[in-house]
Scaffold this active site. Structure first.
Site, short mmCIF file in Angstrom:
data_model
loop_
_atom_site.label_atom_id
_atom_site.label_comp_id
_atom_site.label_asym_id
_atom_site.label_seq_id
_atom_site.Cartn_x
_atom_site.Cartn_y
_atom_site.Cartn_z
N SER A 48 0.85 -1.18 0.00
CA SER A 48 0.00 0.00 0.00
C SER A 48 0.89 1.24 0.00
CB SER A 48 -0.86 0.00 1.26
OG SER A 48 0.00 0.12 2.39
N ASP A 80 -0.56 -1.55 -4.13
CA ASP A 80 -1.87 -1.73 -3.50
C ASP A 80 -2.44 -0.36 -3.07
OD1 ASP A 80 -3.93 -3.35 -2.72
OD2 ASP A 80 -2.99 -4.06 -0.87
N ASP A 102 -7.45 3.22 -6.02
CA ASP A 102 -8.60 3.12 -5.11
C ASP A 102 -9.20 4.47 -4.76
OD1 ASP A 102 -10.45 2.61 -3.18
OD2 ASP A 102 -9.06 1.74 -1.73
N GLU A 134 -11.70 0.17 -7.92
CA GLU A 134 -12.42 -0.28 -6.72
C GLU A 134 -13.81 0.36 -6.66
OE1 GLU A 134 -9.25 -2.19 -5.77
OE2 GLU A 134 -10.20 -1.77 -3.85
N GLY A 182 -9.03 -6.08 7.23
CA GLY A 182 -8.79 -6.32 8.65
C GLY A 182 -9.54 -7.53 9.15
N HIS A 215 -10.43 -8.37 -2.02
CA HIS A 215 -9.60 -7.74 -0.98
C HIS A 215 -10.04 -8.25 0.38
CE1 HIS A 215 -7.31 -4.48 -3.03
NE2 HIS A 215 -8.11 -4.86 -4.01
N GLY A 217 -9.06 -10.73 2.33
CA GLY A 217 -9.33 -12.18 2.39
C GLY A 217 -9.03 -12.82 3.74
N SER A 218 -8.24 -12.14 4.57
CA SER A 218 -7.88 -12.70 5.88
C SER A 218 -9.11 -13.07 6.69
CB SER A 218 -7.05 -11.69 6.69
OG SER A 218 -5.80 -11.50 6.11
N ASN A 239 -3.54 -9.89 4.00
CA ASN A 239 -2.60 -9.02 4.68
C ASN A 239 -2.62 -9.25 6.19
OD1 ASN A 239 -0.86 -7.00 5.47
ND2 ASN A 239 -1.94 -5.33 4.50
ZN LIG Z 1 -7.25 -4.17 -0.01
#
Ligand SMILES: [Zn+2]
Length: 294
Positions: A48, A80, A102, A134, A182, A215, A217-218, A239
């Protein structure tokens, strides 16, 4: 070496997705690269604006390029969440393979207008650079959050996706389909999982007809990720899971050797911890069996 667009095309035909992992230091790059090489699958590392500021835009580009060339391995670099054209141009000039432009926080008309301009400007610098746009709201900050934002209002629709792609001519679209940046604390503890709107992904894919990125995906349910890839997701971003593993690995490395001061003796614990997460996610994205505890 095939370019990123070819690899995305190939992944799409094979029904697999390319893993995208954020990095902000050498340890994270080592872990991502080692996991991808072990499985022999292409991989994207992303930074990022904040991560690039810390590592250095031109410095990380040189580093990743050196890995790609020396090992003849498909590791690619993504800029990113870039919020201004100036930062995008900086990444394009440094040789990034793709960019996430974005402006999803702006009203959609303004997002369309500025993303279209960015696509033209960035491709003028590097015609093979892939530009991702985005839409929708998936929250900000790949961190641990105390509470979940209301994602229901910011979900993307197939019509909006189609219109956005046709107006801006982006190569890749990042929709809001139940995903979020997050993780909640309960997700870090493994008690809850993010769930995805698979029907919405399939509808957006049919309407927009471009590569799609997931985006945040965690902490997502494994089965939902498999279904999302089958429905048209081509890139999955991870991330926060890496950041959690990075911290745990560091704490473990320091606790194990309380008097050690040599970084290269402490940091392998961090590489191992992160590599395990990356390997497990890459297996899932590439349709390989994911074992228990992975
Ligand atoms: Zn992202």
């Amino acid at each position: 070496m095939r370019c990123l667009r070819d690899l995305l095309q190939k992944a799409q035909q094979s029904g697999v997705a390319i893993g995208h992992f954020n990095i902000s230091d050498l340890v994270l790059v080592k872990a991502v690269f080692a996991a991808a090489r072990e499985l022999n699958v292409p991989v994207l590392v992303g930074l990022s604006e904040g991560e690039r500021e810390f590592v250095g835009t031109r410095q990380i580009a040189a580093f990743v390029r050196s890995l790609r060339e020396e090992f003849d391995f498909p590791i690619f670099l993504n800029a990113d969440h870039t919020h201004s054209l100036a930062k995008g141009i900086e990444a394009a000039k440094a040789g990034f393979d793709s960019i996430v432009f974005d402006l999803s926080a702006l009203p959609i008309e303004e997002n369309v207008r500025q993303t279209k301009q960015a696509v033209e400007a960035l491709k003028a610098i590097n015609p093979s650079m892939l530009v991702e746009g985005e839409i929708g709201d998936i929250g900000t900050g790949s961190e641990i959050h105390e509470s979940s934002p209301d994602l229901s209002k910011g979900l993307s629709t197939p019509e909006e996706a189609k219109q956005f792609v046709e107006s801006t001519r982006v190569d890749i679209l990042a929709p809001a389909v139940g995903n979020m940046h997050g993780m909640l604390r309960s997700m870090v503890q493994g008690e809850t999982k993010k769930r995805l709107d698979i029907e919405r992904i399939a509808g957006i894919k049919r309407a927009a007809r471009v590569f799609l990125t997931l985006h945040g995906g965690s902490g997502t349910d494994d089965e939902d990720l498999r279904k999302a890839i089958a429905a048209g997701i081509n890139i999955v971003h991870i991330n926060t899971e890496l950041r959690v593993a990075w911290r745990h690995g560091l704490e473990h490395g320091l606790a194990k050797q309380p008097d050690e001061v040599v970084p290269y003796k402490i940091l392998p614990s961090v590489v191992d911890s992160v590599k395990q997460v990356v390997g497990s996610r890459l297996k899932l994205f590439n349709g390989r069996h994911v074992g228990h505890g992975a």
